[in-house]
Design a protein around this motif. Structure first.
Motif, PDB file in Angstrom:
ATOM      1  N   VAL B  92       0.858  -1.199   0.000  1.00  0.00           N
ATOM      2  CA  VAL B  92       0.000   0.000   0.000  1.00  0.00           C
ATOM      3  C   VAL B  92       0.891   1.244   0.000  1.00  0.00           C
ATOM      4  O   VAL B  92       2.053   1.195   0.416  1.00  0.00           O
ATOM      5  N   SER B  93       0.350   2.356  -0.471  1.00  0.00           N
ATOM      6  CA  SER B  93       1.135   3.590  -0.539  1.00  0.00           C
ATOM      7  C   SER B  93       1.356   4.212   0.827  1.00  0.00           C
ATOM      8  O   SER B  93       2.306   4.943   1.027  1.00  0.00           O
ATOM      9  N   VAL B  94       0.424   3.933   1.750  1.00  0.00           N
ATOM     10  CA  VAL B  94       0.568   4.436   3.115  1.00  0.00           C
ATOM     11  C   VAL B  94       0.449   3.245   4.062  1.00  0.00           C
ATOM     12  O   VAL B  94      -0.595   2.602   4.147  1.00  0.00           O
ATOM     13  N   ASN B 123      18.712   3.004  15.052  1.00  0.00           N
ATOM     14  CA  ASN B 123      17.335   3.346  14.722  1.00  0.00           C
ATOM     15  C   ASN B 123      16.869   2.366  13.660  1.00  0.00           C
ATOM     16  O   ASN B 123      17.395   2.355  12.551  1.00  0.00           O
ATOM     17  N   ILE B 124      15.927   1.506  14.012  1.00  0.00           N
ATOM     18  CA  ILE B 124      15.500   0.461  13.081  1.00  0.00           C
ATOM     19  C   ILE B 124      14.287   0.964  12.299  1.00  0.00           C
ATOM     20  O   ILE B 124      13.216   1.207  12.866  1.00  0.00           O
ATOM     21  N   LEU B 125      14.498   1.102  11.010  1.00  0.00           N
ATOM     22  CA  LEU B 125      13.485   1.726  10.160  1.00  0.00           C
ATOM     23  C   LEU B 125      12.748   0.718   9.296  1.00  0.00           C
ATOM     24  O   LEU B 125      13.289  -0.326   8.934  1.00  0.00           O
ATOM     25  N   HIS B 126      11.525   1.077   8.967  1.00  0.00           N
ATOM     26  CA  HIS B 126      10.748   0.392   7.952  1.00  0.00           C
ATOM     27  C   HIS B 126      11.436   0.635   6.604  1.00  0.00           C
ATOM     28  O   HIS B 126      12.249   1.546   6.469  1.00  0.00           O
ATOM     29  N   GLY B 127      11.101  -0.160   5.597  1.00  0.00           N
ATOM     30  CA  GLY B 127      11.691   0.008   4.261  1.00  0.00           C
ATOM     31  C   GLY B 127      11.186   1.249   3.546  1.00  0.00           C
ATOM     32  O   GLY B 127      10.431   2.047   4.114  1.00  0.00           O
ATOM     33  N   SER B 128      11.593   1.391   2.296  1.00  0.00           N
ATOM     34  CA  SER B 128      11.311   2.631   1.571  1.00  0.00           C
ATOM     35  C   SER B 128      10.412   2.406   0.364  1.00  0.00           C
ATOM     36  O   SER B 128      10.456   3.147  -0.594  1.00  0.00           O
ATOM     37  N   ALA B 129       9.598   1.361   0.404  1.00  0.00           N
ATOM     38  CA  ALA B 129       8.776   1.031  -0.765  1.00  0.00           C
ATOM     39  C   ALA B 129       7.585   1.964  -0.931  1.00  0.00           C
ATOM     40  O   ALA B 129       6.998   2.027  -1.996  1.00  0.00           O
ATOM     41  N   ASN B 130       7.214   2.668   0.138  1.00  0.00           N
ATOM     42  CA  ASN B 130       6.014   3.502   0.028  1.00  0.00           C
ATOM     43  C   ASN B 130       6.243   4.912   0.572  1.00  0.00           C
ATOM     44  O   ASN B 130       7.135   5.144   1.377  1.00  0.00           O
ATOM     45  N   ASP B 198       1.587  13.905  -3.631  1.00  0.00           N
ATOM     46  CA  ASP B 198       0.139  13.850  -3.427  1.00  0.00           C
ATOM     47  C   ASP B 198      -0.233  12.848  -2.344  1.00  0.00           C
ATOM     48  O   ASP B 198      -1.076  13.131  -1.495  1.00  0.00           O
ATOM     49  N   VAL B 199       0.397  11.676  -2.362  1.00  0.00           N
ATOM     50  CA  VAL B 199       0.089  10.648  -1.355  1.00  0.00           C
ATOM     51  C   VAL B 199       0.308  11.222   0.049  1.00  0.00           C
ATOM     52  O   VAL B 199      -0.517  11.043   0.947  1.00  0.00           O
ATOM     53  N   ILE B 200       1.408  11.937   0.212  1.00  0.00           N
ATOM     54  CA  ILE B 200       1.720  12.498   1.534  1.00  0.00           C
ATOM     55  C   ILE B 200       0.713  13.579   1.918  1.00  0.00           C
ATOM     56  O   ILE B 200       0.182  13.599   3.035  1.00  0.00           O
ATOM     57  N   ARG B 201       0.399  14.462   0.951  1.00  0.00           N
ATOM     58  CA  ARG B 201      -0.545  15.544   1.263  1.00  0.00           C
ATOM     59  C   ARG B 201      -1.951  14.999   1.530  1.00  0.00           C
ATOM     60  O   ARG B 201      -2.651  15.465   2.425  1.00  0.00           O
ATOM     61  N   GLU B 202      -2.389  13.999   0.736  1.00  0.00           N
ATOM     62  CA  GLU B 202      -3.715  13.395   0.946  1.00  0.00           C
ATOM     63  C   GLU B 202      -3.775  12.758   2.339  1.00  0.00           C
ATOM     64  O   GLU B 202      -4.767  12.896   3.055  1.00  0.00           O
ATOM     65  N   ALA B 203      -2.700  12.059   2.704  1.00  0.00           N
ATOM     66  CA  ALA B 203      -2.689  11.359   3.989  1.00  0.00           C
ATOM     67  C   ALA B 203      -2.815  12.355   5.133  1.00  0.00           C
ATOM     68  O   ALA B 203      -3.553  12.127   6.101  1.00  0.00           O
ATOM     69  N   PHE B 204      -2.110  13.484   5.030  1.00  0.00           N
ATOM     70  CA  PHE B 204      -2.193  14.470   6.112  1.00  0.00           C
ATOM     71  C   PHE B 204      -3.504  15.252   6.083  1.00  0.00           C
ATOM     72  O   PHE B 204      -3.987  15.704   7.118  1.00  0.00           O
TER      73      PHE B 204
END
Lengths: 432, 449
Positions: B92-94, B123-130, B198-204
């Motif tokens: 998923v994108s988010v 700092n253990i991070l999630h991946g960068s796929a989305n 857009d994905v980031i702006r829509e999510a916020f």
């Protein structure tokens, strides 16, 4: 050898009216003996023409004051894809891996892009010479058995011809092994103990590949005989032509083999075929060491900064590899095998020093050893009268990250210590 | 509640009751005491004293470190070790609802190897796929402890965002986005940098509406009313925490354009980017990053592995520092993680950082970026005794890690490691022989073979 002779002539021609440079009062570390403190080194026509305690500058010479500085031969990286690969993830910029199982006629040199940004990037860190490998890493495809000819080249030149030291430094062979070609993957601890069908199939596949390899060498020898007989229906074959120096023992095979078993098999095979070999990126050096030493076979070790292959291996497995090779008495050089790590070559060597390798041996692994292994021991790799002036003037230990390179020469030409990255730095530092 | 239980567990586990004095070392504190030759005193897991001359408490274990260098434990601001399986919920994108905390694997050998490279916190991070990825958290490299015990207590959690090639790859038919089985995934939005924004702006946009609902509810509750609570949305909940400054945003990015885009998107939505990660072209927009107040966590000299890394320069860390950005150097890689000390050394070579500035990039600076600098990142009285002892100048490749302490407990000792090698090899050989014998027996029992 003839080729090298010709090259030297052309190099001399290019620098006939070339620069004359005298470096004076510098500590000169020649690699073939003790350092000469506060000495001089004279460069003329692309070569080192004299080294001595106090040389006088010839008329018109540029004098470089070297007080407090040190002079070393340029670094040699014995495994790169320089000029053959620009951007790792972009297939169109990769020319390392061709299609086909037996491709000895392919030459890395003529696919080298002299304007690759990588050359500028590695040069400023003192890398003056590199082996450019066809099929290395297989990122452009690859996966064949004989993948082509590795080139020994300078990291500076207007064309690949000017960069050439030897376009046929070695023939690259991925030796078929149970753990996969090049000995990667597979079941390292139990290669013969996997009682399933795929294991047996894998072994059959290896035997099949070795049979093909032997058949190819047999055919190359028949070709040689046919050529010598000068028969009427003789047709020139480019693949077999390329194999002639190999079967004549004039061109070494650079053999990718990782595990001790694969190394042993490859040595036995090379003796049967009566060919010269050098190993690329062997991993089980300690295990294979006695045999390598006994047979006088050199190796090109891969990155020192690399993870252990197995979960239960010592954490410093990669760090101690060069020391293991040294303890076993094996002649070795270092390669980074990925373009973006080439500039870190001296730091990789320094890590080996931290984990046991004597400092001098690390220096040799980046200079005189690779020069000799790649058949250019009379041209490069040390600071000696008559050798090409590939050298760097530095302000400290050249393997220490804090050390800066002040001057760099390739074939006697002073290299501007700049590149795209330095230009971007300067440009954006000036942004207000 | 969960926090209380965790606290209780930690309290049951005695830290290190011993008092340790590490003496005659060159101490690079990254704190107010600068660099000095002297001692550090550790008690109950904390640094209790340091200086050229210290009182050696009775019964203290004294470690003679003449000629050696003591530095604060290295902090890696970007790592993916210690996870079970994939850390990339890219379907998923988010994916702000997923959490790295749920997949911590304390048995990952990479933890021990990092420790042997002087890393005490990562700092253990999630991946960068989305565009908006999962929730993240820092861990201490307490090898041998449980997953719960690795968690850095009290640290502000984070969330991973990603810009550029990686998040758009799945939507791009030419992007090579492939599923585990090699099947090409088609059509997951976004496929461009425009879409990532857009994905980031829509999510916020959604998160702000969600926050309004909850704020109204909370206000009514505060007044003693009994309203019906809004529906909990785990995806938006994490973003609401970002808006409330309770969750740090760590943004994977490369190009200057997308970094600037992210700054403006954050400005417009009323939150701060805590760190830009990788940020290879950060040097081009250092001014804007500094103005926004974000940190930058970059590689020392990686470049050219993909097109968005084409303008990477090894001077990035130094240039951003000179322009007022708080900079750290990270690994993103289990191998590189083992020698972040020499990555810091490269900041001395490329751009002329001094040794304190360079070492800060793998110690106090990442501690500040992760908001854990009150307890770690420098050698100061009162801080956790997370310490690394090197046998030479710690930012040179000629040096190697000798000892590592976390909370005053020794987790790595090179001498012990080397001494144990022969016994370990023998044990392995024994197991192999046993396996071989068992295998041989098995074969002979098969009638048809």
């Amino acid at each position: 050898m003839k080729l090298l002779g010709l090259l030297m002539v052309s190099a001399m021609a290019a620098f006939a009216a070339g620069e004359v440079v005298l470096i004076q009062n510098a500590d000169i570390y020649p690699m073939n003996g003790a350092p000469l403190k506060g000495g001089s080194l004279l460069i003329q026509d692309g070569k080192i023409v004299d080294i001595g305690a106090k040389l006088t500058a010839p008329k018109g010479a540029t004098v470089l004051e070297g007080k407090g500085l040190r002079v070393y031969p340029g670094w040699i990286d014995s495994g790169t894809e320089l000029g053959l690969e620009e951007i790792g993830s972009i297939r169109e910029t990769n020319d390392t891996g061709e299609i086909g199982d037996f491709m000895p006629q392919l030459k890395a040199l003529s696919a080298v892009n002299p304007d690759s940004e990588h050359f500028g990037v590695v040069r400023v860190n003192g890398i003056t010479t590199a082996i450019a490998l066809p099929g290395g890493g297989g990122r452009g495809g690859g996966g064949g058995i004989i993948v082509g000819q590795a080139a020994l080249l300078h990291t500076d030149g207007w064309t690949w011809e000017e960069m050439e030291i030897n376009r046929s430094a070695a023939m690259v062979l991925n030796f078929p092994s149970a753990a996969g070609r090049g000995g990667r993957g597979g079941m390292p601890d139990f290669p013969d103990m996997v009682p399933n069908a795929s294991g047996a199939d894998a072994r059959r596949a290896v035997l099949d590949q070795i049979a093909k390899l032997n058949a190819f060498f047999d055919d190359a020898r028949k070709y040689k005989t046919a050529k010598a007989a000068n028969l009427l229906d003789f047709h020139k074959d480019l693949k077999f032509e390329a194999m002639l120096p190999v079967i004549d023992g004039k061109m070494p095979l650079a053999v990718n083999a990782s595990r001790a078993a694969a190394i042993h098999d490859a040595i036995a095979w090379s003796e049967k075929q009566n060919v010269k070999i050098v190993f690329l990126q062997p991993r089980e050096v300690a295990k294979a060491g006695p045999e390598l030493k006994a047979k006088n076979i050199p190796v090109i070790l891969g990155r020192v900064l690399t993870l252990p292959e197995n979960e239960d291996a010592e954490y410093d497995e990669g760090y101690t590899q060069p020391f293991e090779a040294y303890k076993a008495g094996v002649k070795f050089a270092l390669g980074t095998f990925t373009n973006e790590f080439v500039r870190d070559l001296p730091y990789q060597a320094a890590t080996a020093v931290a984990y046991g390798l004597p400092h001098d041996e690390a220096m040799k692994a980046l200079t005189i050893n690779p020069a000799q292994i790649w058949g250019a021991g009379d041209l490069i790799g040390s600071l000696e009268k008559g050798k090409l002036a590939d050298l760097m003037i530095v302000d400290g230990d050249p393997m220490d990250v804090r050390t800066q390179i002040r001057h760099l020469f390739i074939k006697g030409k002073e290299i501007t210590l700049s590149n795209k990255q330095i230009r971007l730095y300067e440009r954006y530092m000036s942004r207000q | 509640m969960k926090k209380l239980i965790l606290g209780a567990l930690l309290a049951l586990e005695p830290l290190c009751a011993d008092t340790i004095v590490i003496q005659n070392a060159t101490v690079m504190t990254e704190g107010p005491k600068g660099i000095f030759k002297g001692s550090v005193v550790v008690r109950d897991g904390k640094i209790v004293d340091l200086g050229e001359k210290v009182m050696v408490p009775a019964g203290a274990t004294v470690i003679e470190a003449g000629g050696q260098y003591l530095i604060p434990g290295i902090i890696d601001c970007h790592s993916h070790i210690a996870g079970s399986g994939s850390i990339n919920e890219g379907s998923v994108s988010v994916s702000s609802m997923v959490n790295i905390r749920d997949i911590i694997n304390p048995d990952d050998i990479a933890i021990y190897r990092a420790l042997a490279g002087g890393v005490t916190t990562a700092n253990i991070l999630h991946g960068s796929a989305n565009s908006i990825g999962g929730q993240t958290l820092p861990l201490k490299m307490r090898w041998g402890k449980s997953a719960q015990e690795l968690i850095f207590a009290g640290a502000t959690p984070g969330i991973k965002f990603a810009l550029g090639e990686n998040p758009k790859r799945a939507g791009n038919p030419q992007g090579g986005g492939r599923g585990a089985a090699g099947a090409i995934q088609v059509g997951r939005y976004p496929a461009t940098r425009m879409g990532v924004e857009d994905v980031i702006r829509e999510a916020f946009n959604d998160a702000k509406a969600y926050k309004v609902e909850w704020d109204a509810y909370d206000a009514q509750v505060a007044k003693g009313e009994h309203p019906i609570p809004p529906r909990t949305d785990l995806k938006l909940q994490a973003l609401k925490e970002v808006l409330e400054n309770k969750r740090y945003v760590h943004v994977h990015c490369y190009r200057a354009d997308e970094i600037l885009m992210m700054i403006r998107a954050a400005d417009d939505n009323g939150f701060k980017v805590r760190t830009f990660q990788h940020v290879l072209e950060g040097y081009k927009v250092a001014k804007e990053i500094a103005e926004h107040g974000a940190g930058a966590s970059t590689f020392s000299d990686w470049w050219a592995y993909k097109i968005e890394a084409i303008d990477a320069i090894p001077f990035n860390a130094a240039l951003m520092t000179k322009k007022g950005v708080l900079v750290s150097l990270n690994s993103d890689d289990a191998e590189l993680m083992r020698h972040l000390n020499t990555e810091a050394g490269k900041a001395m070579k490329y751009g002329g950082m001094n040794e304190t500035e360079a070492l800060a990039m793998v110690t106090i600076n990442p501690a500040k970026q992760l908001g854990i600098d009150k307890t770690v990142g420098s050698i100061e009285v009162g801080k956790d005794a997370d310490l690394v002892l090197y046998d030479g100048f710690p930012m040179s490749d000629f040096a190697k890690v000798q000892k590592v302490w976390i909370d005053g407990a020794q987790y790595f000792d090179r001498d012990k490691e080397v001494a144990a090698q022969a016994a370990k090899d023998a044990e392995k050989q024994q197991l192999l022989d046993k396996e071989k014998a068992a295998h041989g027996q098995q074969s002979t029992r098969r009638p048809n073979q």
